[in-house]
Design a protein around this motif. Sequence first.
Motif, PDB file in Angstrom:
ATOM      1  N   ALA A 123     -15.684  23.973  -7.242  1.00 35.30           N
ATOM      2  CA  ALA A 123     -16.192  22.815  -7.759  1.00 35.30           C
ATOM      3  C   ALA A 123     -14.537  22.240  -8.350  1.00 35.30           C
ATOM      4  N   GLY A 124     -14.372  23.458  -8.930  1.00 40.02           N
ATOM      5  CA  GLY A 124     -12.520  23.187  -9.219  1.00 40.02           C
ATOM      6  C   GLY A 124     -11.897  22.371  -8.201  1.00 40.02           C
ATOM      7  N   LEU A 125     -11.752  22.780  -7.154  1.00 40.72           N
ATOM      8  CA  LEU A 125     -10.923  22.054  -5.959  1.00 40.72           C
ATOM      9  C   LEU A 125     -11.382  20.371  -5.586  1.00 40.72           C
ATOM     10  N   VAL A 126     -12.618  20.813  -5.954  1.00 39.17           N
ATOM     11  CA  VAL A 126     -13.709  19.290  -5.750  1.00 39.17           C
ATOM     12  C   VAL A 126     -12.561  18.217  -6.822  1.00 39.17           C
ATOM     13  N   VAL A 127     -12.708  19.058  -8.156  1.00 38.10           N
ATOM     14  CA  VAL A 127     -12.317  18.559  -9.898  1.00 38.10           C
ATOM     15  C   VAL A 127     -10.544  18.303  -8.929  1.00 38.10           C
ATOM     16  N   ALA A 128     -10.123  18.840  -8.775  1.00 32.24           N
ATOM     17  CA  ALA A 128      -8.850  18.827  -8.896  1.00 32.24           C
ATOM     18  C   ALA A 128      -8.145  17.446  -7.875  1.00 32.24           C
ATOM     19  N   VAL A 129      -8.771  17.467  -6.569  1.00 31.11           N
ATOM     20  CA  VAL A 129      -8.411  16.769  -5.386  1.00 31.11           C
ATOM     21  C   VAL A 129      -8.923  15.490  -5.989  1.00 31.11           C
ATOM     22  N   ASP A 130     -10.632  15.304  -6.499  1.00 32.80           N
ATOM     23  CA  ASP A 130     -10.473  13.605  -7.882  1.00 32.80           C
ATOM     24  C   ASP A 130      -9.707  13.377  -8.823  1.00 32.80           C
ATOM     25  N   CYS A 131      -9.030  14.274  -9.750  1.00 31.47           N
ATOM     26  CA  CYS A 131      -8.320  14.056 -10.350  1.00 31.47           C
ATOM     27  C   CYS A 131      -6.437  13.807  -9.179  1.00 31.47           C
ATOM     28  N   ARG A 165      -6.460  12.616  -6.544  1.00 32.78           N
ATOM     29  CA  ARG A 165      -6.518  10.717  -5.432  1.00 32.78           C
ATOM     30  C   ARG A 165      -5.966   9.379  -5.650  1.00 32.78           C
ATOM     31  N   GLY A 166      -5.972   9.694  -7.077  1.00 30.02           N
ATOM     32  CA  GLY A 166      -5.190   8.452  -7.210  1.00 30.02           C
ATOM     33  C   GLY A 166      -3.558   8.412  -6.705  1.00 30.02           C
ATOM     34  N   ALA A 167      -3.337   9.172  -7.663  1.00 24.39           N
ATOM     35  CA  ALA A 167      -1.457   9.219  -7.258  1.00 24.39           C
ATOM     36  C   ALA A 167      -1.575   9.403  -5.457  1.00 24.39           C
ATOM     37  N   LEU A 168      -2.459  10.274  -5.081  1.00 15.47           N
ATOM     38  CA  LEU A 168      -2.635  11.049  -3.109  1.00 15.47           C
ATOM     39  C   LEU A 168      -3.315  10.069  -2.745  1.00 15.47           C
ATOM     40  N   PRO A 169      -4.073   9.241  -2.751  1.00 13.93           N
ATOM     41  CA  PRO A 169      -5.057   9.169  -1.471  1.00 13.93           C
ATOM     42  C   PRO A 169      -5.879   9.113  -0.557  1.00 13.93           C
ATOM     43  N   ASP A 170      -4.621   9.691  -0.070  1.00 16.18           N
ATOM     44  CA  ASP A 170      -4.887  11.032   1.081  1.00 16.18           C
ATOM     45  C   ASP A 170      -5.112  12.150   0.875  1.00 16.18           C
ATOM     46  N   LEU A 171      -5.468  12.063  -0.344  1.00 11.54           N
ATOM     47  CA  LEU A 171      -5.840  13.797  -0.577  1.00 11.54           C
ATOM     48  C   LEU A 171      -7.210  13.657  -0.499  1.00 11.54           C
ATOM     49  N   ALA A 172      -7.766  12.795  -1.087  1.00 16.47           N
ATOM     50  CA  ALA A 172      -8.930  11.973  -1.586  1.00 16.47           C
ATOM     51  C   ALA A 172      -9.533  13.086   0.335  1.00 16.47           C
ATOM     52  N   ASN A 173      -9.669  12.851   1.719  1.00 13.61           N
ATOM     53  CA  ASN A 173      -9.599  13.423   2.453  1.00 13.61           C
ATOM     54  C   ASN A 173     -10.901  14.978   2.288  1.00 13.61           C
ATOM     55  N   ALA A 174      -9.983  15.537   1.309  1.00 12.04           N
ATOM     56  CA  ALA A 174     -10.008  16.965   1.507  1.00 12.04           C
ATOM     57  C   ALA A 174     -11.033  17.414   0.892  1.00 12.04           C
ATOM     58  N   ASN A 175     -11.824  16.277   0.325  1.00 11.46           N
ATOM     59  CA  ASN A 175     -13.107  16.301  -0.655  1.00 11.46           C
ATOM     60  C   ASN A 175     -14.458  16.627   1.186  1.00 11.46           C
ATOM     61  N   LEU A 176     -13.680  16.089   1.717  1.00 12.10           N
ATOM     62  CA  LEU A 176     -14.618  16.136   2.982  1.00 12.10           C
ATOM     63  C   LEU A 176     -15.194  17.640   3.296  1.00 12.10           C
ATOM     64  N   VAL A 177     -14.423  18.806   2.916  1.00 10.99           N
ATOM     65  CA  VAL A 177     -14.292  19.756   2.573  1.00 10.99           C
ATOM     66  C   VAL A 177     -15.310  20.513   1.803  1.00 10.99           C
ATOM     67  N   PHE A 178     -14.203  20.319   0.564  1.00  8.58           N
ATOM     68  CA  PHE A 178     -14.502  20.569  -0.701  1.00  8.58           C
ATOM     69  C   PHE A 178     -15.874  20.911  -1.308  1.00  8.58           C
ATOM     70  N   GLY A 210     -17.188   6.337 -16.616  1.00  6.06           N
ATOM     71  CA  GLY A 210     -16.139   5.463 -16.026  1.00  6.06           C
ATOM     72  C   GLY A 210     -15.051   6.126 -15.442  1.00  6.06           C
ATOM     73  N   LEU A 211     -15.384   7.195 -15.529  1.00  7.78           N
ATOM     74  CA  LEU A 211     -15.326   8.614 -14.633  1.00  7.78           C
ATOM     75  C   LEU A 211     -15.014   8.457 -12.918  1.00  7.78           C
TER      76      LEU A 211
END
Length: 435
Positions: free
Chosen positions: A180-188, A190-203, A246-247
Amino acid sequence: MRNTGRHGPDSVPDTANRDPAIDLVRFVCLALVVVGHSMMVSPVLHPDGTVTTENTLGDQHWFEPVIWIFMVMPLFFVTGGITGLQSWRRLKAAGGTAAQFIRARLLRLVRPATALLASMVVGLSVAGAFGVDRQVVQLMATGAAMPLWFLAAYLAAQLNIPVLAALHARAPWLTLGLLAGLVVAVDCLRGALPDLANANLVFVWCAVQQLGFLAADGYFSRLSRSGLLGVAVAAHLLLGLVTGLGLYRGNMLVNLNPPNLTLVILGIAQLAVMELARPLLAPLAEVGWISRLLKLAGARSLTVYLWHLPLLVAMSGLLLLAPIPKPGSGTAAWWWSRPLVVLVLVLLLLPVAAAFGHLEERTTAMRAFRCRPAQAGAAVVVVFIPVADAALNGLSLGLLAAGAACFSVATLLLGGVPLGARRKRGRRGIASGVK
């Protein structure tokens, strides 16, 4: 004790000790997905000859709160975690290895997908040869192949079960917390690194699957009914808080691509509701005709999932070109036509399930194949090459063909095409004929 007899570890059936209540939940989820997609796909032919698609159901303002109820993807992964952990434990107890587990999971998902991709390549190529506009072919390829995102995410989560199960055995809550912490980290980020959002397909989906691990070990079933109700209410309140501030968006369809923390929270709520409903689900699943339906549908569930949207897209495309009146998307006449669309779709799925459903089965010859870690690892890499390309660059007819080729190579690497067994049977037949 290691099984050293005639039936090796690969022969431990996935159907052993199945929970009929879980089978019923999975069937309902699959039915909701099929019905939901029939209310979303709505191609539009414009006067200039271009074709676009409208998500009729998703465009309805009233549907946004309703999707909190009908977004069943988290529940798919929860139940997949329950059955996946149980299957891994049975295989391990019989002397099986992680490579054998990965092989079984890969073949179970990749063989039906290979047939789908190959059929789509042939069908869309024929359509192009008959003069169908390339833009329409591309649109059909993109829309019809959308179920493959689920296959990729589900496969990634399932292939990690041996590792995640080991972590779960040592520290179940810590493992869930870290995911869950990894999910939150990616969510935080993803605004600066949009492609990183794809990591949550796994996390995200591994975290939701981990909820299934907890359920399999009885962490939720030991709660009182008031406790389960409290968990469900608290999870929904937390969803309301993070979306109200709005998060995150309140539309769960938007939150699905790419996935984010809201789906983990929704998975907690759905798991609690499922456990609350278990006293009703278990006896209902044991009713004679329902039990037979679940057994039949369970053996062909992946085929139904993979093929329902391509068939729906093809049917919608043919209707779009047919010289018949077509109700506007979202009109009363369009809504009244949906039951007929679902009925026709089910009728189309029956022969497809009959023709391709056997690819979900594991034959004796396939189980006799001994998989080495290097073979399993190579097959995973081959499978995820086109998957990663699709995630980064989108789907196309060429990528569908590459996917079919890569999936076929993975199947051969894993011994999913028992050619050797056929040759042996042939030689035995010749020898017996000579005698």
